[in-house]
Scaffold this motif. Structure first.
Motif, mmCIF file in Angstrom:
data_model
loop_
_atom_site.group_PDB
_atom_site.id
_atom_site.type_symbol
_atom_site.label_atom_id
_atom_site.label_comp_id
_atom_site.label_asym_id
_atom_site.label_seq_id
_atom_site.Cartn_x
_atom_site.Cartn_y
_atom_site.Cartn_z
ATOM 1 N N GLU A 150 0.820 -1.196 0.000
ATOM 2 C CA GLU A 150 0.000 0.000 0.000
ATOM 3 C C GLU A 150 0.862 1.258 0.000
ATOM 4 O O GLU A 150 0.497 2.283 -0.587
ATOM 5 N N LYS A 177 12.521 9.018 -4.030
ATOM 6 C CA LYS A 177 11.701 9.071 -5.230
ATOM 7 C C LYS A 177 12.260 8.120 -6.276
ATOM 8 O O LYS A 177 13.442 7.768 -6.252
ATOM 9 N N ARG A 202 1.530 2.950 -3.396
ATOM 10 C CA ARG A 202 0.453 3.455 -4.252
ATOM 11 C C ARG A 202 0.511 4.968 -4.433
ATOM 12 O O ARG A 202 -0.049 5.497 -5.384
ATOM 13 N N GLN A 203 1.168 5.646 -3.514
ATOM 14 C CA GLN A 203 1.353 7.097 -3.628
ATOM 15 C C GLN A 203 2.825 7.397 -3.328
ATOM 16 O O GLN A 203 3.172 7.848 -2.249
ATOM 17 N N THR A 238 5.554 13.713 -9.182
ATOM 18 C CA THR A 238 4.166 13.495 -8.801
ATOM 19 C C THR A 238 4.061 12.166 -8.069
ATOM 20 O O THR A 238 4.888 11.267 -8.264
ATOM 21 N N ASN A 239 3.045 12.019 -7.235
ATOM 22 C CA ASN A 239 2.812 10.761 -6.547
ATOM 23 C C ASN A 239 2.197 9.757 -7.516
ATOM 24 O O ASN A 239 1.193 10.066 -8.183
ATOM 25 N N SER A 240 2.786 8.574 -7.593
ATOM 26 C CA SER A 240 2.335 7.548 -8.530
ATOM 27 C C SER A 240 2.319 6.185 -7.844
ATOM 28 O O SER A 240 3.005 5.967 -6.843
ATOM 29 N N ASP A 241 1.555 5.271 -8.411
ATOM 30 C CA ASP A 241 1.550 3.882 -7.952
ATOM 31 C C ASP A 241 2.726 3.182 -8.627
ATOM 32 O O ASP A 241 2.727 2.978 -9.840
#
Length: 206
Positions: free
Chosen positions: A98, A138, A101-102, A112-115
């Motif tokens: 989980e 990151k 996912r962000q 950017t937040n990505s899965d």
């Protein structure tokens, strides 16, 4: 015992150290490919060919082919599953989490937040990523996988995160200064798959 075949040398060093620190009671059950000089099957393509070769000969070892939870790892995992592996061989991908996912990812439009599950979660992503010298961890999107319409990514400074983990001792782990929760999930998945493999082998012998 179980032979764990991985994509790279880093995977072997991290998993060996993790098992020794977090699951010493089962460490004797796991063996890894000898990489004292170099990894003989480095990379997903080489590991897939290695699996294909073993699937065609009468190898008695209990073997798990372990792939990263990224685009290349998923492709390789699916390729090996098509080989109709014998009962003493299994495939496994690092578990989806989980927390992934962000996850901050750098691409053409900035961070950017990505899965990153199934796209960029290599073994280093399961380490403690709170190294203050680098700021927030990151991944960087590297290449586009047209056949699956996804990008492959890689963790920035992954070698530094690996070195920081390999410097940990039983004392520092017990002290709670290093976060091993994601590594615990990896070991749980590996041990569960090993148990299922052992049961399949025993069932075939009865």
């Amino acid at each position: 015992t179980f032979l764990i075949a991985t994509e790279g040398t880093s995977d072997i060093h991290i998993l060996t150290h993790a098992i020794g620190l977090l699951r010493p009671e089962v460490a004797d059950f796991f063996r890894f490919i000898d990489v004292s000089e170099r990894h003989p099957f480095s990379g997903t393509g080489s590991l897939v060919k290695f699996a294909e070769g073993l699937a065609k000969i009468d190898v008695q070892n209990q073997i798990i082919f372990l792939f990263d939870n990224d685009s290349e790892g998923i492709d390789a995992y699916n390729a090996v599953r098509r080989f109709n592996l014998p009962h003493n061989m299994r495939t496994l991908v690092l578990p989806e989490l989980e927390e992934f996912r962000q996850f901050p990812a750098r691409g053409p439009d900035g961070v950017t937040n990505s899965d990153i599950n199934g796209r960029a979660a290599a073994i280093e992503c399961y380490l403690d990523l709170n190294l203050q010298v680098y700021g927030p961890a990151k991944v960087v999107w590297t290449n586009y996988k047209k056949e699956r319409d996804v990008y492959q990514g890689a963790l920035e400074f992954k070698e530094s995160y690996a070195r920081a983990f390999l410097d940990q001792t039983a004392q520092t782990i017990r002290g709670g200064s290093y976060d091993v929760r994601k590594l615990e999930r990896v070991l749980e998945a590996l041990i569960d798959e090993s148990s299922r493999l052992a049961m399949a082998v025993r069932g075939s012998e009865e």
